[in-house]
Design a protein around this motif. Sequence first.
Motif, PDB file in Angstrom:
ATOM      1  N   ARG A  54      10.491  61.606  18.695  1.00  0.00           N
ATOM      2  CA  ARG A  54      11.060  61.032  19.707  1.00  0.00           C
ATOM      3  C   ARG A  54      12.073  60.032  19.604  1.00  0.00           C
ATOM      4  N   ASN A  55      12.102  59.279  18.593  1.00  0.00           N
ATOM      5  CA  ASN A  55      12.916  58.165  18.106  1.00  0.00           C
ATOM      6  C   ASN A  55      14.585  58.700  17.719  1.00  0.00           C
ATOM      7  N   LEU A  56      14.346  60.045  16.938  1.00  0.00           N
ATOM      8  CA  LEU A  56      15.582  60.588  16.694  1.00  0.00           C
ATOM      9  C   LEU A  56      16.338  61.326  18.066  1.00  0.00           C
ATOM     10  N   GLU A  57      15.392  61.880  19.033  1.00  0.00           N
ATOM     11  CA  GLU A  57      15.869  62.477  20.195  1.00  0.00           C
ATOM     12  C   GLU A  57      16.339  61.263  21.185  1.00  0.00           C
ATOM     13  N   ASP A  58      16.039  60.035  21.074  1.00  0.00           N
ATOM     14  CA  ASP A  58      16.497  59.084  21.740  1.00  0.00           C
ATOM     15  C   ASP A  58      17.877  58.745  21.206  1.00  0.00           C
ATOM     16  N   GLN A  59      18.114  58.463  19.840  1.00  0.00           N
ATOM     17  CA  GLN A  59      19.156  58.439  19.142  1.00  0.00           C
ATOM     18  C   GLN A  59      20.094  59.370  19.575  1.00  0.00           C
ATOM     19  N   ARG A  60      19.832  60.900  19.277  1.00  0.00           N
ATOM     20  CA  ARG A  60      20.665  61.730  19.595  1.00  0.00           C
ATOM     21  C   ARG A  60      21.231  61.468  21.391  1.00  0.00           C
ATOM     22  N   ARG A  61      20.465  61.234  21.980  1.00  0.00           N
ATOM     23  CA  ARG A  61      20.832  61.136  23.356  1.00  0.00           C
ATOM     24  C   ARG A  61      21.884  59.903  23.670  1.00  0.00           C
ATOM     25  N   LYS A  62      21.740  58.928  23.061  1.00  0.00           N
ATOM     26  CA  LYS A  62      22.388  57.922  22.963  1.00  0.00           C
ATOM     27  C   LYS A  62      23.790  58.074  22.215  1.00  0.00           C
ATOM     28  N   LEU A  63      23.830  59.047  21.299  1.00  0.00           N
ATOM     29  CA  LEU A  63      24.981  59.392  20.603  1.00  0.00           C
ATOM     30  C   LEU A  63      25.881  60.212  21.403  1.00  0.00           C
ATOM     31  N   GLU A  64      25.392  60.948  22.327  1.00  0.00           N
ATOM     32  CA  GLU A  64      25.848  62.042  23.302  1.00  0.00           C
ATOM     33  C   GLU A  64      26.664  61.132  24.351  1.00  0.00           C
ATOM     34  N   ASP A  65      26.220  59.870  24.514  1.00  0.00           N
ATOM     35  CA  ASP A  65      27.018  58.878  25.454  1.00  0.00           C
ATOM     36  C   ASP A  65      28.314  58.319  25.262  1.00  0.00           C
ATOM     37  N   PRO A  66      29.392  58.623  25.612  1.00  0.00           N
ATOM     38  CA  PRO A  66      30.660  58.226  25.010  1.00  0.00           C
ATOM     39  C   PRO A  66      30.991  56.674  25.145  1.00  0.00           C
ATOM     40  N   GLU A  67      30.304  55.986  26.043  1.00  0.00           N
ATOM     41  CA  GLU A  67      30.253  54.501  26.171  1.00  0.00           C
ATOM     42  C   GLU A  67      29.509  53.930  24.895  1.00  0.00           C
ATOM     43  N   TYR A  68      28.448  54.430  24.570  1.00  0.00           N
ATOM     44  CA  TYR A  68      27.616  53.992  23.373  1.00  0.00           C
ATOM     45  C   TYR A  68      28.556  54.315  22.090  1.00  0.00           C
ATOM     46  N   ILE A  69      28.982  55.306  22.056  1.00  0.00           N
ATOM     47  CA  ILE A  69      30.091  55.653  20.927  1.00  0.00           C
ATOM     48  C   ILE A  69      31.157  54.542  20.872  1.00  0.00           C
ATOM     49  N   LYS A  70      31.736  54.171  21.786  1.00  0.00           N
ATOM     50  CA  LYS A  70      32.702  53.331  22.000  1.00  0.00           C
ATOM     51  C   LYS A  70      32.209  51.966  21.436  1.00  0.00           C
ATOM     52  N   GLN A  71      30.878  51.416  21.969  1.00  0.00           N
ATOM     53  CA  GLN A  71      30.470  50.211  21.384  1.00  0.00           C
ATOM     54  C   GLN A  71      30.081  50.235  20.056  1.00  0.00           C
ATOM     55  N   LEU A  72      29.595  51.332  19.556  1.00  0.00           N
ATOM     56  CA  LEU A  72      29.417  51.566  18.177  1.00  0.00           C
ATOM     57  C   LEU A  72      30.791  51.349  17.337  1.00  0.00           C
ATOM     58  N   ALA A  73      31.843  51.721  17.763  1.00  0.00           N
ATOM     59  CA  ALA A  73      33.239  51.760  17.113  1.00  0.00           C
ATOM     60  C   ALA A  73      33.693  50.509  17.106  1.00  0.00           C
ATOM     61  N   LYS A  74      33.260  49.839  18.061  1.00  0.00           N
ATOM     62  CA  LYS A  74      33.902  48.212  18.210  1.00  0.00           C
ATOM     63  C   LYS A  74      33.009  47.479  17.345  1.00  0.00           C
ATOM     64  N   ARG A  75      31.723  47.681  17.485  1.00  0.00           N
ATOM     65  CA  ARG A  75      30.928  46.690  16.468  1.00  0.00           C
ATOM     66  C   ARG A  75      30.954  46.925  15.141  1.00  0.00           C
ATOM     67  N   ARG A  76      30.927  48.262  14.795  1.00  0.00           N
ATOM     68  CA  ARG A  76      30.915  48.740  13.300  1.00  0.00           C
ATOM     69  C   ARG A  76      32.259  48.670  12.851  1.00  0.00           C
ATOM     70  N   LEU A  77      33.197  49.519  13.530  1.00  0.00           N
ATOM     71  CA  LEU A  77      34.504  49.662  12.838  1.00  0.00           C
ATOM     72  C   LEU A  77      35.504  48.549  13.289  1.00  0.00           C
ATOM     73  N   HIS A  78      35.397  47.781  14.101  1.00  0.00           N
ATOM     74  CA  HIS A  78      36.111  46.868  14.637  1.00  0.00           C
ATOM     75  C   HIS A  78      37.412  47.381  15.416  1.00  0.00           C
ATOM     76  N   TYR A  79      36.902  48.719  16.068  1.00  0.00           N
ATOM     77  CA  TYR A  79      37.895  49.459  16.869  1.00  0.00           C
ATOM     78  C   TYR A  79      38.250  48.436  18.000  1.00  0.00           C
ATOM     79  N   CYS A  80      39.599  48.608  18.252  1.00  0.00           N
ATOM     80  CA  CYS A  80      40.303  47.852  19.403  1.00  0.00           C
ATOM     81  C   CYS A  80      41.019  48.951  20.278  1.00  0.00           C
TER      82      CYS A  80
END
Length: 132
Positions: A54-80
Amino acid sequence: MAKRPQLTGRAAILAVVVCAIAMSLAYPFREYIAQRRQIAELEQEQARALQHLRNLEDQRRKLEDPEYIKQLAKRRLHYCEPDAKCYVLLDGKKGTVPAKAERKQASVAPWYETIWKSVQAADTADGQRAAS
């Protein structure tokens, strides 16, 4: 009047038969208990595996969301994003080394210093033996 023996032959045979039945049932009963314990452990393991799934499926659903991907890129990779002003604080609390880790690193001497001290200690030990 003659005293009757307390344990007759029939009673002895009955006692032997009861003991034999008890002994023949002890092993299957022990195996039954062990199997029930194993079933309970497997059910717990299955529940943990389902929770992990269930945790992995929740994570997969989050990773399919483009907004979540943007947040990850900003936080982890300092994407601007283009046309946006972004700042990175170097002295912020995130990403800094804790004070305990700094103290541990400072207390450990460099390897070459340790070797030099051991050579000096060996030299003084040899000099003392030669003088004796």
